[in-house]
Design an enzyme around this catalytic site. Structure first.
Site: not given
Length: 186
Positions: A74, A111
């Site tokens: 992105r 994460e």
């Protein structure tokens, strides 16, 4: 600036707050994915976001970077138009094995797993001033690894610009002294 009154950053923040969609349990249970595709589909929102991110690469209206580096995937969508707005070059940082020529590589934790990113060895030249652009600052691993790659090439990272920062994760601590500009903090 488009889409209302205020600075580009204020207009961008309002668009992000209105259009970013939370997707629970994606890509795995316990992760809340921040879907920015509605922002990208809205011309005024995208224009405001690009303008606000490009402002990070300017001082007193003058461009102060030579390259804009976007992280897969992105970050590519955002960094390329930011580079155009600044009159700078765009450089992609890709997942391992995706670039066809000689690369530098750096691994990091994120994460929800581990990853390795690569940068063409000749994409940044000694002395280049570089702005990093991505969609989210979470654990900071991608930004830290990308900074390491730029520095291995002899470039200097002047800052990191992102749509949003997940304040409950250690992103800012992980990137250390790297100046961070986030359009929205969650």
């Amino acid at each position: 600036m488009t889409g209302g009154s205020g600075t580009a950053a204020e207009v961008a923040r309002a668009a992000l707050e209105r259009l970013v969609v939370d997707v629970p349990d994606f890509p795995e249970p316990g992760v809340v994915f921040k879907d920015i595709t509605p922002v990208l589909a809205d011309h005024d929102a995208l224009t405001a976001v690009v303008a606000a991110l490009a402002d990070v690469g300017r001082v007193d209206g003058e461009t102060v970077v030579d390259k804009v580096v976007g992280m897969e995937a992105r970050g590519f969508i955002l960094a390329a138009p930011v580079a155009l707005a600044l009159g700078a070059g765009f450089v992609p940082v890709r997942k391992a094995g995706k670039l066809p020529r000689e690369t530098h590589a750096a691994s990091y934790s994120l994460e929800y797993g581990e990853a390795t990113v690569e940068l063409h060895r000749d994409a940044i030249v000694a002395g280049d001033r570089v702005l990093l652009v991505d969609d989210v600052l979470a654990t900071g691993g991608t930004a830290r690894a990308t900074r390491e790659l730029v520095e291995r090439c002899g470039g200097t990272v002047t800052g990191f610009a992102t749509l949003m920062e997940l304040s409950f994760l250690p992103g800012r601590r992980t990137v250390g002294d790297l100046p961070v500009t986030s359009l929205m903090t969650v």
